[in-house]
Structure formats: C-alpha cells, structure tokens
Design an enzyme around this catalytic site. Structure first.
Site: not given
Length: 444
Positions: A81, A83, A85-87, A206, A104
């Site tokens: 699906l 991406w 920065h963390f996952s 965010d 995730k």
C-alpha cells in the site's frame, strides 16, 4: 520514563521538512507539486514511490513479500500500500475474520520499536473510547511483534480504508473540489479532531491531506473488496534475505534525487538536439508536443498524427473520468497516522508538522497545543477548495524558508488588520449617519 527513553522518544519524533511517517497511505510525499522536488534535495535518498533498499538492513525495514504470513498465518500479504520513514504498509487478508486489513510493519531498531509502542498506546486509547466507530478516526485492530533477519518488528493491523485526500485532489487535476464537498469532508475531520482534542487530549501534530483517508476508494475497480480479485495464497517458503544494497558507484556519492535531476537535464538536452526523435516525445511528462510540426517526414505522417490525437483524446478522457469519479466519491473519511501524535500534557518534541501545514507557534519555537492541528486543518480546507497549498515558502541566498513564511504571515495579518480597521470605521460611520435626525423640508 527514564532519561534514555525520553531522549530516544525525542529523537525518534523528529521529522524532516518534507517527510512524514505516513502509516496508512501510498503517496507519502507531495509528488508532482510545482518545482519543490527540483529545487531541493530531500534529506532521504528515497522517492515517494519507493523506500529504496538502503534501510533493508539490521535495525531497518523487514523484507515483506507478497504471500508472506504473519502471526502464525493470521494475516497473508496481498500487495504493498505504501511506506513511511518508520515503516512499510501492506494490504493483507485477515484469515481469522475474513476481511482485508492494512498491515504496518515498523523498522526494528530500538528507537523505532519504542516509537511504535507509543503509537500503539495512543491508538488503543482512541479505539477504547470509540466502540461504535463513529469518531472518524482509524481503528487499530491488532498489534504484535514479528521476528525477521533484520530484527524484531512491531506490526500494527488497521481497518482497510480507501484513498487519501491528496489522491482526491489529484483526481480533480489540482483544480479544487466544490465547496459543498469540502464542507462534507471538513465535518468528518472536525468530528475526529473534536474527539481527539476534547475527549482524549491528543494532538495529531501531522495533519495533512495524506493523513486523512476516505473510507472507500475513489475508483471502485481499485477496491479489492469490490473488484473480485482472487486472494494471494500464503507462500510456503521460509524467510528470504533482504534485498541487496546496490554497490556505491563512482559518481561522487550522488543521492537518488540528484541522479534524477541529472537524468531530467539530460532528457531536456536530448530533446533540444534531437527534435525529430519519437523517443523524445514519449519521454515528455505529458506526452504531448506543443511545438507543432517539426518538419520531419516521420512526424508529419498521418499514422503518427492519428496516434498522437488518440493519445491526447485518451488522456483527456481519463482526466474527465477521474473527475467524474471524484465527484461521486463517498466523502466519509478518517484521520490516520498517529506515529507523531502526543498528548497535551506529554509532548515529545517541538519539531512537529509538515512544513506546508506548520503553525506559526511551532516555527517560532513557542509552546503548542491542539490549536496546531486546527491551523493544519485550515490549510487543508484551502487546499481542498483550490487544489493548491496555502503556504509553500522557498529559501533564498540570504534567507531561509521559515523567514519567508513568517514574512508572508506578517504581511497577511497586517492586511487583515487594516481590513478589520477599515470595516470597523465603516460600521461606525454608518451608525453616525443613521443618528442624523430626519428633518422635514417645506417647499415655499
């Protein structure tokens, strides 16, 4: 929380200017918006379509492949699906409940694991307070740890949702959507923000179009629940090694964005010197040629002219079809991506929000609260109505983007102040005029 944990929380919450930890969407950055990508090199080597291979190492991403099973076969991966920065985020089939879910998979380094557990804590609080699923916030369905070659990865399972609002903006060709539709979207967003702010004292930090998802896809054919695409069965293989990191070439250590810019310049140079080449026309971003007849025999042939007209007609038809689908879309939406969220009474960092949606108090380094989300919300409203971002400052030789942003705000508030002052004087003048007695005049 110990000092080490606090320091880890602070460092892991820091965001790059153009990069967020997009957990539930396939378009993680504002791709295709003006010249932002050409003006500056992003802090990461990744593009918005691909997370690259550099972080597929110990402490980084888990190498997920279609058909992989998680939690003893409970979840089977169907396709990617998006991406962050963390996952990375994957569509998966929940074999226990027979439904599609979004899986995730977090990076495995310790500070990413701690960040994931903080996110799980917030998401569980959100889910526990919304048993009727009426608060327009994404639902956490499950979470667990998965062991792989790169370490132990925290995995979160969410309800499967549709496209994000940026995709909706793209479907309207960045021309904005009708105000009644904007109001309907805003109603759902405000329900979610009211629940987070007043009931749970949670700040999203965010909020942007990418982090607001429609409950269903704009194009029904892209919804796996409606398209009838057969399920991918679980693969029988064991874990394979992660993708290999490409060897460093002798190009002076250029990043992917720098290489991309060089390739673009090379294409433009080729286009300038090889006007008669059909390959140049196909390399153009929109596939059209605005220069008219180039005077070559191939370009003037009826067959190629007819092909060009068909391509242009198909493209216009595609845009029209997308706009029609956007106008008919189900506008119910939910807030997602709480990887950077915090509480009003427990904040992790002062470095929050994506730049285009960043509130003045954060830029000034002042204290912030739930009003930071409301500023971002107002920016989103403008973007939905117009198709363009409200604030998109660019740096110069003697000033940075924050200074440009603050100057613009100062000018805006100065103008609004004078407008209010003028309006107030007009009102007072009108009151004064209406108090003049109505004298009767007699004709002599």
């Amino acid at each position: 929380m110990s000092e080490a944990e606090a320091a880890g929380s602070l460092s892991r919450r820091r965001m790059e200017d153009e990069e967020g930890a997009a957990a539930m969407e396939a378009d993680a950055a504002h791709s295709g918006r003006g010249e932002a990508e050409d003006e500056e090199v992003e802090s990461s080597d990744y593009t918005s379509e691909d997370e690259g291979t550099e972080d597929y190492r110990r402490g980084g991403y888990h190498a997920v492949r279609v058909g992989d099973s998680f939690k003893q076969g409970a979840y089977v991966v169907q396709y990617k699906l998006g991406w962050g920065h963390f996952s990375t985020v994957w569509l998966a089939w929940d074999t226990v409940h027979s439904r599609y879910v979004a899986l995730k998979v977090q990076k495995s380094a310790q500070h990413y694991t701690e960040a994931a557990m903080d996110e799980v804590k917030i998401l569980k609080q959100i889910a526990d307070g919304d048993p009727d699923d009426s608060k327009c916030v994404v639902k956490l369905l499950d979470h667990f740890k998965h062991s792989g070659p790169n370490g132990n990865h925290v995995c979160m399972v969410f309800e499967f949702l549709g496209d994000n609002l940026l995709t909706l903006i793209k479907y309207t060709d960045y021309r904005g959507i009708p105000l009644p539709m904007v109001k309907e979207i805003c109603r759902h967003v405000l329900i979610g923000l009211d629940y987070l702010h007043r009931t749970l004292s949670i700040i999203h930090t965010d909020l942007k179009p990418e982090n607001i998802l429609l409950v269903s896809t704009i194009d029904p054919t892209k919804d796996p629940r409606k398209s009838g695409v057969p399920l991918v069965p679980p693969s029988m293989r064991t874990d394979e090694p992660p993708p290999k990191v490409p060897a460093q070439s002798g190009n002076g250590g250029l990043t992917k964005n720098q290489k991309k810019k060089i390739r673009k310049k090379a294409k433009r140079a080729v286009a300038a010197t090889s006007e008669g080449s059909s390959a140049v026309a196909s390399a153009d971003t929109d596939g059209s040629d605005d220069r008219g007849d180039l005077g070559t025999t191939n370009e003037g042939s009826p067959r190629q002219d007819g092909a060009k007209k068909r391509v242009t007609r198909d493209r216009r038809g595609s845009k029209g079809a997308k706009k029609m689908m956007a106008m008919k879309a189900d506008l119910k939406c939910k807030l997602v991506d709480f990887g950077n969220a915090c509480w009003t009474y427990k904040q992790f960092t002062n470095d929050i929000q994506t730049r285009q949606y960043r509130c003045p108090e954060v830029i000034l380094g002042s204290k912030y609260s739930t009003s930071a989300d409301m500023w971002s919300f107002a920016c989103i409203c403008f973007e939905l109505a117009t198709g363009d971002v409200l604030f998109d400052p660019h740096s110069g030789d003697n000033f940075d983007r924050d200074e440009v942003y603050l100057f613009f705000l100062h000018s805006l508030f100065f103008f609004l102040g004078h407008l209010l002052y003028f309006s107030w004087n007009c009102i007072q003048e009108r009151k004064r005029i209406t108090r003049i007695p109505d004298y009767k005049c007699t004709l002599i």
